[in-house]
Scaffold this motif. Structure first.
Motif, PDB file in Angstrom:
ATOM      1  N   TYR A  95       0.826  -1.327  -0.006  1.00 46.13           N
ATOM      2  CA  TYR A  95      -0.004  -0.039  -0.035  1.00 46.13           C
ATOM      3  C   TYR A  95       0.992   1.280  -0.023  1.00 46.13           C
ATOM      4  O   TYR A  95       0.692   2.085  -0.860  1.00 46.13           O
ATOM      5  CB  TYR A  95      -0.808   0.058   1.121  1.00 46.13           C
ATOM      6  N   ALA A  96       1.912   1.236   0.941  1.00 47.46           N
ATOM      7  CA  ALA A  96       2.804   2.500   0.771  1.00 47.46           C
ATOM      8  C   ALA A  96       3.506   2.698  -0.290  1.00 47.46           C
ATOM      9  O   ALA A  96       4.034   4.025  -0.532  1.00 47.46           O
ATOM     10  CB  ALA A  96       3.670   2.211   2.280  1.00 47.46           C
ATOM     11  N   ARG A  97       3.872   1.556  -1.234  1.00 48.28           N
ATOM     12  CA  ARG A  97       4.624   1.785  -2.256  1.00 48.28           C
ATOM     13  C   ARG A  97       3.774   2.516  -3.436  1.00 48.28           C
ATOM     14  O   ARG A  97       4.308   3.294  -4.400  1.00 48.28           O
ATOM     15  CB  ARG A  97       5.200   0.598  -2.855  1.00 48.28           C
ATOM     16  N   GLU A  98       2.557   2.116  -3.323  1.00 50.51           N
ATOM     17  CA  GLU A  98       1.468   2.621  -4.407  1.00 50.51           C
ATOM     18  C   GLU A  98       0.875   4.038  -3.911  1.00 50.51           C
ATOM     19  O   GLU A  98       0.604   4.715  -4.893  1.00 50.51           O
ATOM     20  CB  GLU A  98       0.471   1.613  -4.709  1.00 50.51           C
ATOM     21  N   ARG A  99       0.578   4.186  -2.603  1.00 48.79           N
ATOM     22  CA  ARG A  99      -0.396   5.308  -2.325  1.00 48.79           C
ATOM     23  C   ARG A  99       0.401   6.558  -2.592  1.00 48.79           C
ATOM     24  O   ARG A  99       1.367   6.776  -1.892  1.00 48.79           O
ATOM     25  CB  ARG A  99      -0.935   5.191  -0.925  1.00 48.79           C
ATOM     26  N   THR A 100      -0.156   7.535  -3.162  1.00 48.12           N
ATOM     27  CA  THR A 100       0.365   8.721  -3.369  1.00 48.12           C
ATOM     28  C   THR A 100      -0.453   9.988  -2.724  1.00 48.12           C
ATOM     29  O   THR A 100      -1.829   9.689  -2.873  1.00 48.12           O
ATOM     30  CB  THR A 100       0.817   9.358  -4.594  1.00 48.12           C
ATOM     31  N   VAL A 101      -0.290  11.048  -2.064  1.00 48.42           N
ATOM     32  CA  VAL A 101      -1.258  11.984  -1.261  1.00 48.42           C
ATOM     33  C   VAL A 101      -0.603  13.363  -2.101  1.00 48.42           C
ATOM     34  O   VAL A 101      -1.429  14.218  -2.436  1.00 48.42           O
ATOM     35  CB  VAL A 101      -1.072  11.897  -0.155  1.00 48.42           C
ATOM     36  N   TRP A 102       0.612  13.551  -1.864  1.00 50.88           N
ATOM     37  CA  TRP A 102       1.155  15.109  -2.229  1.00 50.88           C
ATOM     38  C   TRP A 102       2.331  15.068  -3.061  1.00 50.88           C
ATOM     39  O   TRP A 102       3.389  14.095  -2.996  1.00 50.88           O
ATOM     40  CB  TRP A 102       1.798  15.558  -0.962  1.00 50.88           C
ATOM     41  N   GLY A 103       2.156  15.498  -4.446  1.00 52.61           N
ATOM     42  CA  GLY A 103       3.139  15.496  -5.320  1.00 52.61           C
ATOM     43  C   GLY A 103       3.500  14.063  -6.048  1.00 52.61           C
ATOM     44  O   GLY A 103       4.738  14.116  -6.461  1.00 52.61           O
ATOM     45  N   GLY A 104       2.661  13.434  -5.957  1.00 51.30           N
ATOM     46  CA  GLY A 104       3.052  12.072  -6.574  1.00 51.30           C
ATOM     47  C   GLY A 104       3.850  10.988  -6.045  1.00 51.30           C
ATOM     48  O   GLY A 104       4.414  10.061  -6.301  1.00 51.30           O
TER      49      GLY A 104
END
Length: 384
Positions: A263-272
Motif C-alpha cells: 500500500y505504501a509503495r503505491e499510495r500517493t497524496v502529495w506531489g505523486g
C-alpha cells in the motif's frame, strides 16, 4: 552456526503458501462473516500432508518435528489465514500422544489428526485455577476399569470441531498439597459432557466454551500416560503450543507488513510521492519488521531445542512473548499506514487484531512469561 534455511524447509513453506493461496487472503474474512469454520482449508492442508508433519510416519504423519509444524502454522497465518486449532490439535495433543501414548492410542487417534479428518482439542483451564494448573479441581475417580470425571473447564477452544478432547484432571494430591494430574481422552459427544458457548468480542472461527463434566465415564484405555504424572506430560506439550503460538503471531505480522508495504509503495497524496518514502510511514513499518525477524529467530531456536530433546521452556516462553508484541506492533503500524482504510474490511487488516491480541494473553500471559524469565533466567526470588 548455519542460518541458511534448508531446501526441505523452503519447499515446505512454498507448499503451504500454495495451498493457502488457493483460498485467497479474504477466505478467513468470509468465514468469519458467515460465522463458519475453516473446514475447507483445514481439509486441504490435511490432504497435502501438512497437518501432521510432526507426527510419526507410521500413523500418517510426516515424521518431522515442531520446527516443521511451526512453518506450517506461520505460512498459513502469513497467507492471511491463521488457524488457532493447529496449536491445540497438532501441537499439544499430537505431541503428547506421540510422546506418551500407547501404540493402540496412537493408531486410534493420530491418523485422523494427520490427514485432517478429525481434531483433538485440549482442556486444562479452569475458572478458579487460572495459570496455577496445580490447583485444577476437575477430578477423575477410579471406578473399576473406568474413570469418572467431574468438574468444569472454560475457555476451551474448538470443542464443536473435534471428536475428542484431551483433558487434564486431578487424580490425587501430593504431600505438599499440589494436585497430581492425569490425562484422559474424552469424546466430545458424551451426553454427560455439557458445553456452553462463551460470548467474546474476538471475531474468529474458533469458538470458546465452558465445559461441565457431569460424571463423564471413560475406560482406562483412554488414560494417556501414567496416573499422577500428567503435569510432567502437559509441560512437554505446552512448549510446542508456545512455539506454534509464536509462529502464528509472526505469520500474522508478516501478512500485515506485506499489505502495508504494498500500500505504501503505491499510495500517493502529495506531489505523486508514494507515502512509503516518508519516514513517518516507513520507520514504524521498518521497526516492526526488525521485531518480527528477532521473534522468528527465537521461535526457530525454541523449536530446534524441543525437537532435539533439550530444555526448551526458556526459549519457548521468550519466543511467545516477543512474537505477540511483534505482531501487535506490526498490525498497528500497518493499520496506521493505511489511514482510515486500515479499518476498512476490504483492506484485510483489522479483523486479525483480535487473534493477535488474544495470543498476548494465551496460551500463557506475558506476566507469567516475565515471572518465568525472572526466576529461571535471572535467578531472582519467586514472586508468587
Amino acid at each position: 552456526m548455519n542460518f541458511e534455511e534448508s531446501y526441505e524447509h523452503a519447499s515446505l513453506r512454498k507448499t503451504v503458501a500454495q495451498v493457502c493461496a488457493g483460498f485467497g487472503d479474504d477466505y478467513l474474512r468470509r468465514v468469519i462473516a458467515e460465522d463458519g469454520r475453516t473446514h475447507e482449508l483445514w481439509s486441504a492442508l490435511g490432504e497435502a500432508g501438512l497437518l501432521g508433519v510432526n507426527l510419526p510416519e507410521e500413523y500418517g504423519g510426516g515424521g518431522a518435528g515442531i520446527a516443521e509444524l511451526a512453518i506450517v502454522v506461520e505460512e498459513a497465518a502469513a497467507s492471511g489465514n491463521p488457524l488457532l486449532l493447529l496449536l491445540v490439535s497438532a501441537a499439544i495433543s499430537g505431541e503428547v500422544l506421540k510422546d506418551v501414548g500407547t501404540d493402540e492410542q496412537k493408531a486410534r487417534w493420530l491418523p485422523a489428526m494427520a490427514d485432517g479428518s478429525d481434531k483433538m482439542v485440549f482442556a486444562i483451564t479452569e475458572p478458579d485455577a487460572g495459570s496455577n494448573s496445580h490447583q485444577i479441581s476437575t477430578k477423575a475417580v477410579r471406578d473399576g476399569d473406568d474413570w469418572v470425571l467431574s468438574g468444569t473447564k472454560y475457555y476451551i477452544s474448538g470443542v464443536d470441531e473435534a471428536s475428542n478432547l484431551l483433558v487434564v484432571a486431578r487424580t490425587g494430591t501430593s504431600p505438599s498439597g499440589r494436585g497430581e494430574m492425569t490425562l484422559f481422552v474424552v469424546p466430545t459427544d458424551d451426553e454427560r459432557l455439557h458445553r456452553a458457548l462463551i460470548p467474546v468480542e474476538v471475531r474468529a472461527p474458533e469458538k470458546q466454551y465452558t465445559l461441565t463434566f457431569d460424571g463423564v465415564r471413560v475406560g482406562d484405555d483412554r488414560r494417556v500416560g501414567e496416573v499422577g504424572r500428567g503435569m510432567d506430560v502437559v509441560f512437554r506439550g505446552l512448549n510446542p503450543e508456545r512455539i506454534t503460538g509464536a509462529a502464528i503471531e509472526t505469520g500474522i505480522a508478516r501478512y500485515a507488513l506485506g499489505k502495508a508495504a504494498a500500500y505504501a509503495r503505491e499510495r500517493t497524496v502529495w506531489g505523486g510521492t508514494p507515502i512509503g518514502a516518508h519516514q513517518g510511514v516507513a520507520h514504524p513499518l521498518a521497526a516492526a519488521a526488525i521485531d518480527v525477524e528477532l521473534a522468528r529467530l527465537m521461535t526457530s531456536r525454541a523449536a530446534w531445542l524441543h525437537d532435539n530433546g533439550l530444555p526448551a521452556g526458556e526459549s519457548s516462553n521468550m519466543a511467545k512473548y516477543a512474537a505477540a508484541d511483534a505482531a501487535l506492533k506490526a498490525l498497528d503500524a500497518a493499520i496506521q499506514a493505511h489511514g482510515g482504510n486500515g479499518l476498512a474490511t476490504e483492506y484485510g487488516l483489522a479483523h486479525l487484531w483480535g487473534t493477535a491480541r488474544l495470543l498476548k494473553v494465551a496460551p500463557v500471559s506475558r506476566e507469567m512469561v516475565l515471572n518465568f524469565v525472572a526466576t529461571h533466567t535471572l535467578g531472582l526470588p519467586r514472586s508468587y
